[in-house]
Design an enzyme around this catalytic site. Structure first.
Site, PDB file in Angstrom:
ATOM      1  N   ARG A 209       6.455   4.231   1.135  1.00 14.76           N
ATOM      2  CA  ARG A 209       6.586   5.665   1.379  1.00 14.76           C
ATOM      3  C   ARG A 209       6.557   5.964   2.872  1.00 14.76           C
ATOM      4  NH1 ARG A 209       3.062   5.846   4.558  1.00 14.76           N
ATOM      5  NH2 ARG A 209       0.828   6.092   4.271  1.00 14.76           N
TER       6      ARG A 209
ATOM      7  N   GLU B  40      -1.437  14.062   7.967  1.00 13.21           N
ATOM      8  CA  GLU B  40      -2.052  12.746   8.227  1.00 13.21           C
ATOM      9  C   GLU B  40      -3.572  12.844   8.225  1.00 13.21           C
ATOM     10  OE1 GLU B  40      -0.234  10.105   7.424  1.00 13.21           O
ATOM     11  OE2 GLU B  40       1.222  10.830   8.885  1.00 13.21           O
ATOM     12  N   HIS B  41      -4.190  11.910   7.524  1.00 11.73           N
ATOM     13  CA  HIS B  41      -5.653  11.842   7.391  1.00 11.73           C
ATOM     14  C   HIS B  41      -6.208  13.111   6.747  1.00 11.73           C
ATOM     15  CE1 HIS B  41      -6.304   8.001   9.471  1.00 11.73           C
ATOM     16  NE2 HIS B  41      -5.148   8.318  10.047  1.00 11.73           N
TER      17      HIS B  41
ATOM     18  N   ASP C 265      -5.646  13.455   3.209  1.00  9.77           N
ATOM     19  CA  ASP C 265      -5.839  13.179   1.771  1.00  9.77           C
ATOM     20  C   ASP C 265      -7.294  12.913   1.397  1.00  9.77           C
ATOM     21  OD1 ASP C 265      -5.772  10.621   2.983  1.00  9.77           O
ATOM     22  OD2 ASP C 265      -4.353   9.752   1.549  1.00  9.77           O
TER      23      ASP C 265
ATOM     24  N   GLY D 277       2.602   1.256   8.518  1.00 12.24           N
ATOM     25  CA  GLY D 277       2.331   2.635   8.073  1.00 12.24           C
ATOM     26  C   GLY D 277       3.276   3.084   6.975  1.00 12.24           C
TER      27      GLY D 277
ATOM     28  N   SER E 253       2.681  -0.672   2.556  1.00 15.39           N
ATOM     29  CA  SER E 253       2.892  -1.941   1.858  1.00 15.39           C
ATOM     30  C   SER E 253       1.648  -2.325   1.068  1.00 15.39           C
ATOM     31  CB  SER E 253       3.232  -3.035   2.865  1.00 15.39           C
ATOM     32  OG  SER E 253       2.225  -3.126   3.845  1.00 15.39           O
TER      33      SER E 253
ATOM     34  N   ASP F 230      -0.778   7.522  -0.948  1.00 14.00           N
ATOM     35  CA  ASP F 230       0.212   6.468  -1.112  1.00 14.00           C
ATOM     36  C   ASP F 230       0.456   6.161  -2.586  1.00 14.00           C
ATOM     37  OD1 ASP F 230      -0.264   6.585   1.536  1.00 14.00           O
ATOM     38  OD2 ASP F 230      -1.117   4.586   1.747  1.00 14.00           O
TER      39      ASP F 230
HETATM   40  P1  NG1 Z   1      -1.233   3.810   5.605  1.00 16.07           P
HETATM   41  O1  NG1 Z   1      -0.270   4.458   6.481  1.00 16.07           O
HETATM   42  O2  NG1 Z   1      -0.592   3.149   4.439  1.00 16.07           O
HETATM   43  O3  NG1 Z   1      -2.148   2.917   6.362  1.00 16.07           O
HETATM   44  C1  NG1 Z   1      -3.469   5.301   5.188  1.00 16.07           C
HETATM   45  C2  NG1 Z   1      -4.150   5.644   3.863  1.00 16.07           C
HETATM   46  C3  NG1 Z   1      -3.716   7.019   3.339  1.00 16.07           C
HETATM   47  C4  NG1 Z   1      -3.867   8.082   4.413  1.00 16.07           C
HETATM   48  C5  NG1 Z   1      -3.136   7.610   5.691  1.00 16.07           C
HETATM   49  C6  NG1 Z   1      -3.304   8.573   6.838  1.00 16.07           C
HETATM   50  C7  NG1 Z   1      -4.689   3.839   2.316  1.00 16.07           C
HETATM   51  C8  NG1 Z   1      -4.191   2.970   1.225  1.00 16.07           C
HETATM   52  N1  NG1 Z   1      -3.788   4.677   2.839  1.00 16.07           N
HETATM   53  O4  NG1 Z   1      -2.119   5.046   4.951  1.00 16.07           O
HETATM   54  O5  NG1 Z   1      -4.484   7.335   2.200  1.00 16.07           O
HETATM   55  O6  NG1 Z   1      -5.220   8.367   4.655  1.00 16.07           O
HETATM   56  O7  NG1 Z   1      -3.638   6.355   6.129  1.00 16.07           O
HETATM   57  O8  NG1 Z   1      -2.767   9.828   6.535  1.00 16.07           O
HETATM   58  O9  NG1 Z   1      -5.849   3.750   2.690  1.00 16.07           O
END
Ligand code: NG1
Length: 450
Positions: free
Chosen positions: A32, A38-39, A41, A132, A135, A183
């Site tokens: 995705r 961002e941050h 959720d 980001g 994966s 995600d």
């Molecule tokens: P990514 O970008 O996949 O590292 C992480 C968190 C999300 C969210 C974003 C920041 C996991 C699996 N994913 O995503 O829940 O907090 O950072 O918006 O921890």
């Protein structure tokens, strides 16, 4: 993408001796790109991601014992195996079997599994890692889809897509990160041609058609952000500081409203009993949390407990930064970012790409200044993107490296890509050509394939 083609492609790669063709299953799980939010959720506020046509593909087959054997087409991930049993212990942080274990453990608990069946799992992926683009969650969801079938459970009948997303978001904490549910939710509920607005606690989704005349372009900064490696503590410092700030807000609001008030996460102020507006939340934040960086001692004083208790209750492994904890700035980011997500949704619905782009730019500044998750490469890349045709550009995902996402008029895609290649990849990084720059084509949510 043709399903038949994909399963044939996977079949051709299988380590034959482990897979007999009778009981083999296949699934595909997309990554995705988060457009904005961002941050937010894990704080109980909204996000607006899309699924992308870069995915984890897998083949799985049941075994007669209770061993789980993992194979990966990518030679960086060596074959591994573990026993499916009542207690499955984590492998060292960063080991790729942890993502599979996370999915298996969560389903064992959910369905009170007593037989602990074994299976073989073969992974093949077009989704770049540590950029980001999710994966890690794609791998956890892959494990969950495979294991559901092994358990004889049907997605949609025995567990809904939203329930599975919620379960796997919690389950993924097993790998060490304290992330939210963005995600897993978009991976399981997104749709081609749509952004997926997600709200949390409880999870709700709304699909919104994307702009027709604009595309989102992903550019890899090439700086890796290993969330379960070097960046683990930096990532977890985000949620930990936000939850700590909630404790300060709770103390303040108890004096204002009700001594029994309990605020678990910031979003409770908005969606819970208090039903505060953005401005009210910002006002209370200003009253409750000093704008300066706060030392552990100062925070303990404000909470009327010992620094040891602050550490034990909220900070865990997070070290006290030399400058102190910037709690007010962190909260300001989260609340204003939530507002930006709401306004972005309106902008999408109104087909107003310029407003959407402006909100993306504001989001990047807030991520950089208030949440401190940007790095020079991401700042430069977004600046170059805006200079060469993007009407909005921001880092996407957890930060500290990884990708940017830019909103670009279709008519300017070639101009944008040529110039970003020249200015960022060649001139700034000294590389011969662009790496990991692509139009974020959306796709259906995760599914089984024939
Ligand atoms: P990514 O970008 O996949 O590292 C992480 C968190 C999300 C969210 C974003 C920041 C996991 C699996 N994913 O995503 O829940 O907090 O950072 O918006 O921890």
């Amino acid at each position: 993408m043709s399903d038949t083609l994909t399963s044939t492609m996977i079949k051709n790669k299988l380590p034959g001796h482990f897979f007999n063709s009778e009981n083999i299953g296949f699934c595909r799980v997309p990554g995705r790109v988060n457009l904005i939010g961002e941050h937010t959720d894990y704080n109980g506020f909204s996000v607006l991601p899309v699924t992308i046509k870069k995915e984890v593909q897998c083949a799985f087959s049941r075994r007669d014992d209770n061993e789980i054997h993992l194979f990966n087409e990518d030679p960086r991930f060596q074959p591994l195996s573990f026993l499916n049993q009542p207690e499955i212990l984590p492998s060292p942080t960063g080991s790729w079997d942890n993502y599979i274990k996370a999915g298996v453990i969560a389903l064992n608990k959910k369905f009170k599994v007593r037989t602990f069946p074994g299976f073989n799992l073969f992974i093949k992926s077009t989704l770049p890692i540590a950029t980001g683009l999710s994966s890690s969650s794609a791998l956890v969801i892959t494990a969950s889809l495979a294991y559901l079938k092994i358990l004889g459970k049907e997605l949609g009948r025995d567990i809904s897509r939203l329930e599975l997303a919620e379960l796997m978001a919690e389950g993924e904490h097993f790998v060490g990160t304290k992330g939210g549910g963005m995600d897993q939710t978009v991976i399981l509920n997104g749709e081609e041609g749509h952004a997926c607005k997600i709200d949390f606690f409880p999870i709700r989704t709304a699909l919104i058609p994307l702009f027709e005349d604009y595309v989102f372009i992903v550019c890899d900064s090439t700086i890796r952000a290993q969330k379960t490696g070097a960046c683990l503590h930096r990532y977890n410092a985000g949620p930990r500081m936000c939850f700590l700030a909630c404790a300060l807000l709770e103390k303040h609001l108890r004096n204002e409203f009700d001594n029994d008030l309990h605020i678990k996460r910031l979003g409770d102020l908005w969606s819970g009993d208090l039903c505060l507006t953005f401005n009210e939340i910002l006002d209370f934040t200003e009253q409750a949390i000093p704008k300066e960086y706060l030392s552990l001692k100062e925070i303990a004083y404000l909470l009327d407990i010992t620094p040891q208790d602050v550490r034990k209750l909220w900070l865990g492994e997070i070290e006290e930064p030399e400058k102190g904890f910037p709690l007010r700035a962190r909260i300001q980011h989260v609340i204003t970012e939530h507002k930006r997500v709401e306004l972005s949704r309106d902008a999408l619905l109104a087909n107003d790409a310029y407003t959407f782009g402006r909100l993306m730019n504001e989001s990047h500044s807030s991520c950089a200044d208030n949440y401190e998750i940007s790095i020079p490469e991401l700042d430069i890349l977004t600046q170059i993107a805006r200079k060469y045709g993007a009407i909005g550009s921001r880092l996407t995902g957890a930060g500290f490296g990884g990708c940017t996402v830019s909103l670009v008029p279709r008519a300017k895609v070639d101009y944008f890509m040529e110039n970003v290649e020249k200015q960022y990849y060649q001139k700034y990084l000294g590389l011969p050509s662009a790496q990991g720059m692509f139009i974020a084509e959306t796709c259906p949510s995760a599914s089984y394939i024939n």
